[in-house]
Design an enzyme around this catalytic site. Structure first.
Site, PDB file in Angstrom:
ATOM      1  N   VAL A   1       4.069  -0.794   4.081  1.00  0.00           N
ATOM      2  CA  VAL A   1       2.744  -1.153   4.574  1.00  0.00           C
ATOM      3  C   VAL A   1       2.064  -2.011   3.512  1.00  0.00           C
ATOM      4  O   VAL A   1       1.988  -1.627   2.339  1.00  0.00           O
ATOM      5  CB  VAL A   1       1.900   0.094   4.884  1.00  0.00           C
ATOM      6  CG1 VAL A   1       0.505  -0.315   5.356  1.00  0.00           C
ATOM      7  CG2 VAL A   1       2.574   0.950   5.942  1.00  0.00           C
TER       8      VAL A   1
ATOM      9  N   ASP B   1       5.660  11.845  14.002  1.00  0.00           N
ATOM     10  CA  ASP B   1       5.750  11.941  12.546  1.00  0.00           C
ATOM     11  C   ASP B   1       4.396  12.336  11.959  1.00  0.00           C
ATOM     12  O   ASP B   1       3.902  11.710  11.023  1.00  0.00           O
ATOM     13  CB  ASP B   1       6.226  10.615  11.951  1.00  0.00           C
ATOM     14  CG  ASP B   1       6.758  10.778  10.518  1.00  0.00           C
ATOM     15  OD1 ASP B   1       7.165  11.907  10.170  1.00  0.00           O
ATOM     16  OD2 ASP B   1       6.763   9.798   9.756  1.00  0.00           O
TER      17      ASP B   1
ATOM     18  N   LEU C   1       0.819  -1.213   0.000  1.00  0.00           N
ATOM     19  CA  LEU C   1       0.000   0.000   0.000  1.00  0.00           C
ATOM     20  C   LEU C   1       0.855   1.266   0.000  1.00  0.00           C
ATOM     21  O   LEU C   1       0.413   2.315  -0.460  1.00  0.00           O
ATOM     22  CB  LEU C   1      -0.912   0.018   1.232  1.00  0.00           C
ATOM     23  CG  LEU C   1      -1.979  -1.077   1.301  1.00  0.00           C
ATOM     24  CD1 LEU C   1      -2.690  -1.019   2.641  1.00  0.00           C
ATOM     25  CD2 LEU C   1      -2.976  -0.922   0.156  1.00  0.00           C
TER      26      LEU C   1
END
Length: 540
Positions: A29, A142, A21
């Site tokens: 991911v 982040d 992804l």
């Protein structure tokens, strides 16, 4: 990890990887399937930074596994749910819910800058996620558009807690490494200092700026120059932010202690996201960061100005004793020291964001001028075009308009308070600034500041003087503190940045917090802040 012939990889004998992804500096991911519960999920494959020693790699994986489990305890609809942390071949794989939709970064790339209302709605949801994480003792570290998902059902989800830090745990970073995307790092993190919840709030402010302006405010060509800009440079004004501007500027204060509190920021974002504006006709009781008063000592040299801010005005304090007060400069960040710290640190970056635009928006700094200042060049100190109106073609042909001028008068009432803190609204120090422009139309950009460099009332604000209206308007603030005891002294003034640069005279004030219980056995509660901001006009 197992793999059957003709089939996808299976992690920990349970999670079948289907398709990637997304990919970043810390891993990939995957869209995956839970073979036990028969549902689609997201699995993050974590990779250690290149060149890390074997022992450091194992320590990093063990720490990340503990912190991912800690992040899993966050219960909030705006936080991606962590289901499991599977260990396969000695490294962790983080198993999360699969959110179907687009990231904020993808939406901005496809559609361009957002309206302030839409950006505020997204920001409020992200801030709700951050507040839930902070209450659980988890820092995200982040926050950026790529880690904010806009689900197909409209849900806003903050994801990728893979580099989060849990309160009281060791830092994830190894020697000489900075985790996170440089242009979204807070100044304290760029300087290698310990981050706190305020560091995530700074990153949210950068995200909101990028959402409405189309680019992050401090991005430069290289990571090192970006970090230097974050620490040293003044925030470029957000011209497209509208009612969102005070929130952005409040979150992007260099000093973590001066940033807009999370609760107030979320409240303002909810109002803006619903199509409203934080009330401009109400005087805010702005928290004053107390500086404990000391005996006046002679000060042979004036205090060093903050980077990107005007030097102290020649007007000074109203008395010699005030002028001799110890002028504290603890928050001053000296550019040379910062550059040295960054260079010696040998910083590397585990994640480099692909960016949300290429604008830098540098802004020059100018020295302060007397209370009335004329600027024939019409704001030449700005790297961006001036929002001030330009003369019509016929006017330019006939004669140049007179140069703009701004006069600022500042008055204070109840400037010496003694009693329980926070001071009640009816007794707290109150200051009223009167702005008078030389010609119409005009827009005055200003902020409230204290002598020690603190910025009050949300940062930069704007007063509009339309054609045919009055040339005088007023704004007021009250000052408060949450301190328990002590005497705090300072001075307050108003800085004007546009259409010309000028600074008002400073007005001294003091707050003495006492612990005595008033008559009746109950401490007075602060009264509701009155609607004191005024807008006056004159025929001149």
């Amino acid at each position: 990890m197992s793999e059957e012939p003709g089939h996808e990889r299976v992690i920990a004998g349970r999670y079948r990887l289907l398709a990637p992804l997304g990919e970043g500096g810390m891993g990939t991911v995957w869209r995956a399937r839970d073979e036990v519960l028969h549902r689609e999920i997201a699995v993050k494959e974590v990779r250690a930074p290149a060149g890390l020693g074997g022992d450091d790699v194992q320590r990093m994986y063990a720490r990340l596994e503990r912190e991912a489990w800690a992040a899993a305890r966050i219960s909030n609809r705006n936080v991606v749910t962590v289901y499991d942390v599977a260990t396969d071949e000695g490294r962790p794989w983080i198993v999360m819910e699969l959110v179907r939709g687009l990231s904020l970064a993808e939406v901005l790339d496809a559609e361009g800058p957002m309206t302030p209302q839409r950006a505020a709605h997204i920001g409020a949801e992200v801030l709700a996620a951050l507040r839930a994480a902070h209450e659980a003792g988890v820092l995200h570290r982040d926050v950026k558009p790529a880690n904010v998902l806009i689900a197909n059902d409209g849900r806003i989800v903050l994801t990728d807690f893979g580099i989060a830090m849990v309160e009281g745990s060791s830092a994830l970073t190894m020697t000489g490494e900075v985790i996170g995307s440089p242009e979204f790092l807070a100044p304290e993190r760029a300087l290698g200092r310990t981050p706190g919840p305020e560091s995530d709030l700074w990153s949210l402010g950068v995200l909101l700026y990028a959402a409405v302006e189309g680019h992050s405010p401090f991005r430069h060509d290289t990571p090192l120059s970006t970090l230097r800009a974050i620490v040293d440079e003044e925030l470029p004004p957000p011209y497209r932010a509208g009612p969102l501007a005070p929130v952005i500027e409040g979150l992007l204060r260099k000093d973590p202690a001066q940033r807009l509190p999370a609760e107030q920021a979320e409240q303002d974002l909810r109002v803006i996201g619903a199509g409203g504006s934080p009330r401009a006709d109400t005087v805010r009781a702005v928290p004053f960061p107390p500086t404990v008063a000391a005996r006046p000592e002679p000060s042979p040299t004036p205090p060093m100005p903050l980077p990107g801010q005007p030097a102290p005005s020649g007007s000074g304090a109203t008395t010699a004793t005030r002028q001799d007060r110890d002028r504290r400069a603890g928050r001053v960040l000296v550019a040379g020291v910062v550059a040295l710290a960054l260079a010696v640190g040998g910083l590397t970056y585990a994640l480099l964001n692909r960016g949300d635009g290429d604008g830098n928006g540098d802004r020059g700094a100018g020295a302060s001028t007397p209370a009335e200042t004329k600027d024939p060049t019409q704001n030449t100190g700005s790297g961006k075009s001036s929002p001030s109106p330009t003369p019509s073609e016929s006017e330019s042909e006939e004669s140049s308009p007179p140069p703009q001028s701004v006069r600022v008068g500042l008055d204070g009432t109840r400037t010496d308070y003694a009693g329980p803190c926070p001071p009640p609204g009816a007794r707290a120090p109150r200051f009223t600034a009167t702005f008078t422009v030389g010609r119409l139309p005009a827009e005055v950009r200003y902020r409230w500041v204290t002598q020690d460099g603190s910025v009050l009332d949300g940062g930069w604000k704007t007063l509009s003087f339309p054609e045919g209206g009055g040339r005088t308007q007023r704004d007021a603030v009250t000052v408060t503190t949450e301190a328990g005891t002590g005497t705090f002294e300072n001075e307050i003034s108003v800085e004007v940045r546009e259409p010309v640069r000028t600074t008002s005279e400073s007005v001294p004030f003091s707050i003495t917090c006492e612990t005595e219980t008033p008559t009746g056995g109950a401490s007075p509660s602060p009264s509701d802040t009155e609607s004191d901001t005024e807008s006056d006009t004159d025929s001149g």
